[in-house]
Structure formats: C-alpha cells, structure tokens
Design a protein around this motif. Sequence first.
Motif: not given
Length: 667
Positions: A285, A310, A312, A315, A317, A332, A335, A338
């Motif tokens: 990420f 963000i 996802l 990956r 931000m 983070l 993230v 998730y």
Amino acid sequence: MAGNGNTDGEFSFSAAAARDALPRITTEKGAKSTTSSDVCHDDTASRVNFQTIDQLHSLQKKRSAPTTPLKEGGGVVMGTSGPTTPVSGESMLQSVSASLASLTRETGPKVIRGDPTSAAKVAHVPQTPTSAPAADVSDSSLKFTHVLHNLSPAELYEQAIKYEKGSFVTSTGALATLSGAKTGRSPKDKRVVKDETTASELWWGKGSPNIEMDEQSFLVNRERAVDYLNSLDKVFVNDQYLNWDPENRIKVRIVSARAYHSLFMHNMCIRPTAEELENFGTPDFTIYNAGKFPCNRFTHYMTSSTSVDINLGRREMVILGTQYAGEMKKGLFGVMHYLMPKRKILSLHSGCNMGKEGDVALFFGLSGTGKTTLSTDHNRYLIGDDEHCWSETGVSNIEGGCYAKCIDLSREKEPDIWNAIKFGTVLENVVFDEHTREVDYTDKSVTENTRAAYPIEYIPNSKIPCVGPHPKNVILLACDAFGVLPPVSKLDLAQTMYHFISGYTALVAGTEEGVKEPRATFSACFGAAFIMLHPTKYAAMLAEKMKAQGATGWLVNTGWSGGSYGSGSRIKLAYTRKIIDAIHSGSLLNATYQKTEIFGLEIPNEVEGVPSEILEPMNAWEDKVAYKDTLLKLAGLFRNNFETFTSHKIGEDGKLTEEILAAGPNF
Ligand SMILES: Nc1ncnc2c1ncn2[C@@H]1O[C@H](COP(=O)(O)OP(=O)(O)O)[C@@H](O)[C@H]1O
Ligand SMILES: C=C(OP(=O)(O)O)C(=O)O
Ligand SMILES: [Ca+2]
Ligand SMILES: [Mn+2]
C-alpha cells in the motif's frame, strides 16, 4: 550502497580512517612536553588525516554499516553532506521511480538518491526508455527528484530544522513542529473509491464514513499529488510495516514532502531492520502525501481544498490540502479495517496492555476517552495505544508507535508519556519558551489537540514484539460529559455489544465561548470514522471472539461525575486508574453489584481506592431531579442513535441480535 568496499573513488574515507578521524594527542616526551617552550609541540607535530576543511568535515560522519551484505554493489554513493541510509541500491530507486511515475505522460520521473544540497554526484535511475515522441518531453521530465529514503531520526531532524519553518528542538530533545492550518483530522473530506467490488463490500450511505468518489477523480487527485511531489527538489520515502503479527504484516510506503511527516511515520509504523529494508520489494500500500498542496473544486466530488482519498483497488491513498500527520496513520487504519476482516481478523480501535500474568485488556473508546492514557500503565506491558488486530492466535498491535494527546500533560499524572517526549519524538503544535525551549503543555494557542508521536519502545514497559494472547477484559471507555454514566459497570455480552455498536462519548464542545452543553457523539465500533464494512460485521466478530474466550466487558466513564460539565467535575484520573486496576486484578469481578435504572448497568458497591459515593452516579449529584432529567435525555439519544441498527442482524445468531436490542436503555 556497499559497506566498506566502496572503490569508485568518489567517497574517500574508509571505516578505519573514520575510526581514527581525530588526531590523538601524544605525550612522547613525558614531563618535557609540559614545559612552556614545548606547549605547542603536539599541535605542530600531530599528523592530520585531512588537507582541507571539506575533508575534515567528511571525517565527521562514519559510513553506516548495513547489517547484511548488500546485493547491488557499490554504485550508489552519498555525498559528503547529505543524509545517508544504510540501504539503497538500484532496486529501491526503481521501485520509488515506479511509485512516482506519472499516469498521464509517457515519461516517469528521474529519481536520484540523497539530498539535493549534497555536493557529490550520486547515482540515479535513468528514465525508462520509451517510444515517446520528443514532443512529449516536458520540463518536469528533465529534472531530478531526490529521494530521501528511510532517513534516521537525526537526519530528519536536520532536514526539518533546515528547511521546514516552525521546526525546533525542545528542551527535552523532541522535534516541535507545526501541522499548518489543519490541526486535526478532516473526516468530511475523506473519500473512498466506489467501484464494482467496493460498492457491494463496503458500508455506504447514512452514518458511513465512506464518502464515495469515482476512479477517474481519484486519478486526477493522484496525478495532482504525484506532480506536486515530483516538482519538489526532494521527497521523503518511508518503507515500513504494519501489524506485529508476522503472518498478517502489510508493507507500506509513504511518500511525503516533509521531514516532519517522514519522522512521524517512522515513529508510528513498524520500523524495518536494515535486512528487512534490503528485501522490502514492492509495497502492499502506498500513500502520496502532498500535504499543503490543495485539491481543487473543479474535480468531481471535491467540496473543499482538502481531500483524503483511499483507493482499495489500486492500494493507494492520496492526501491533498492537509498536513495533519494523523491522517496518514488513521488512513492506513481504515485500510486495515478492510484487509483484516477478509482474513477473519478483527481490527480494533483500541489500546491494549498485558499484566505480568499474561492477562490482556483492550481499551476501546473515541478520541479523548483515555485509550492512550490508560493503556500506558506502569504496572503493565504496553502492547499498543490505538490500533490492534484480534486473530485466531491473539492480539497484535498494528503500529510501532503511540500518539498521545499532550494538552495539560503532567509528569506527575502521566510519567511514562512525559518521559517519552525526548529525542526522536515529534511534538505537534505545542507552544514553548523561545529561549529555554521548555514546552508549556497547558498552552492551547495553536490548538487543543497538541500531540506527541513516539516509538512504542520509548515506553519502558512496552511489550516487544507487540503481540499478546487473547484478551480477558474488554473495557469500553466513554467520556460522559453529561455525568450520568457510572464510573464503572460490568456488562454482559449483549450489553457489551450494544455499547460497542453505539460507540458513545460526549465531550464538551471544545474551545468555543459559552458552550456549556456536552455534545453526544455516537460512533459505531468506537471508530466509525475508520471502519470500512458495516458495523455489524465487526460487532459479530467481537461477540464471537469474546464468547469463545470468555472475556468480560466493562463500561468505564472517564468523564464527569456529580453533575454535567459545568456543575460536576471530571472523574480523577487516579480513581479511574484504581478502577482499571481492580478490573485487571480480577477483584472487581468478585465484587457485589446492584443494577442501575434505565440503562440497567451492574455497578459495584465498592472499588478499592475509590470513594463509594461516586460509584452510583445519582449519589454524586446534589440535584436529583436534574440527574434524572439528564439521564433520560441521554437514554433518548442512545435510543435514537440505535434506530438505524434495529433492522440488522448481528452475525448468524438471531437470539443474540434480540438480546442486543434489549440491552439498551429501558424507559
Ligand atoms: N479519569 C480520566 N481517565 C482518563 N483520562 C483522563 C481522565 N481525566 C482526565 N483525562 C485526560 O483525558 C485525556 C485522554 O486522552 P487519550 O488518552 O489521549 O485518549 P485517546 O487515546 O482515547 O484518544 C488525557 O489527556 C488524560 O490526561
Ligand atoms: C489520531 C487520532 O486518534 P486518537 O484521538 O484516538 O488518539 C485521531 O482521531 O485523529
Ligand atoms: Ca490516543
Ligand atoms: Mn485513537
């Protein structure tokens, strides 16, 4: 960069030369050298290892010796004055170059390692040859972007002090910084890319923190951030880890414009060893933090000049228009909220510590309720103050550091946090004496949200690695400025789930003049701003885990007693600590209890070291009518808030769902 085997001639001192850098004063002729005529003898006779001032300065710094041999040979060399890192090599530069590549132009950036002010020439990654027509060449593709990769705290201090206005060393050695216009998070400016996958997986709509944006707008913001970062002389790159559970560790890369941000993340994420850094590879990420550089409102979905985005799927931000460092750590965290549940691991907005006997406690709570303060406990091992995972095997901290509030910090009440504010610690937005550099922790001139970010090992009894067995106690913290919740109550599983899903706290409305009324906040899972899935998903996992482990739930009011804010007073930290001690020791489990009206909470008749009068909140209020009114008011707020959850099932267990719905206030 090769350790001592550098032979390319650009960098001229060996480790041995560095060791003998300064001439020894020899007194060969014993007493004779002390006579006045010989007084200058040593000065004139001593041999020096340098011919010029530059060479002298080059001797001051010893080459860092990596802990493992480096793969890439000695091609990349630092200059004599720039920051160095023990690890480099072309693979890192190539990887960073790929991270910074433009998505709209044919050419990627030329990245070069080291500080731009460094005198010596350093190796760089040439642009990947492309079939781009010459017309596509722009000025931006001709310049170098210097990469300051995983600098040490000392190097970051120097960068901050030299180049970032508002950076100072405090009297205890911390780095005082300013975060600019934003001194707290901007939840209204958070955006999450809604694509086919996330549309069905994530929690959207009323109450959700996930405000949607489309892929295209994300790419516009990403390009904006990348272009900004590439336009700078240098960028800071941190390659680090999240999660102390080795099987579920995530590799993160943070690209930022400020040394302050790099040091902050150095402290807050898990710091790789030189060997781990060597083999870091591709991050899982990446954050592009453009800090003060704003987004713009011609971009779809943008409503201010700040945007925290963000994606996802990618990956990635992107941060635009805020320099508040907490955005990175909490971004983070989102993230992880998730990624972890996908692996059947529960992510928790909680502090965590462990007793000498191995008993683990979790401390859930919204900002300012006491997670950091109460998990930092001199008699227990600190696992972490804010973000954790609960897996099949136990708990693990996500982070490598703590982020403590500093307002009104005192050595007496919070000695461990106080002592952690030393060299390496980032101190945000505090006010200090211009001469002595002593910090005035009571000063709110910049913000009430003054903060210290320090590596977890700055707390003497931190547990490294930051993992522990399954929790025995789950403590829900609420700072109840209404003053009607008991200082402590024991919860059954359904009540624990009810309060976990409610996520209540009420703080006084900050610094605004004349605001007397506490403001209730309900934030599902005590962290609605960070969760990605529907709250019931996390709740179901928590219920399952608590049940399986036989953990006990507790509700602790760290807020007001004897009246609401204005008439009552905040429960003394010393009393709250006694309550927490009694939970940890197990003595509170064996106390005698009575049930409160309306909320139906089990409250103990006695807790060692705490005046019994305050344990039943009504007793502490002089005006019993006002107490009852306030209690009913709060109960109403709880009921209203919970309405959105009444149509949801918690896990597979219909019975538990019914019990949870019945565990709220009765009136
Ligand atoms: N009784 C109490 N319990 C916990 N914290 C208290 C209490 N009274 C005052 N405080 C203060 O409240 C703040 C709690 O903040 P913090 O521990 O940083 O919360 P969090 O980590 O949950 O955001 C600290 O500044 C602490 O000194
Ligand atoms: C960093 C934060 O966490 P906390 O206040 O919970 O410590 C935040 O909410 O911005
Ligand atoms: Ca905290
Ligand atoms: Mn927190």
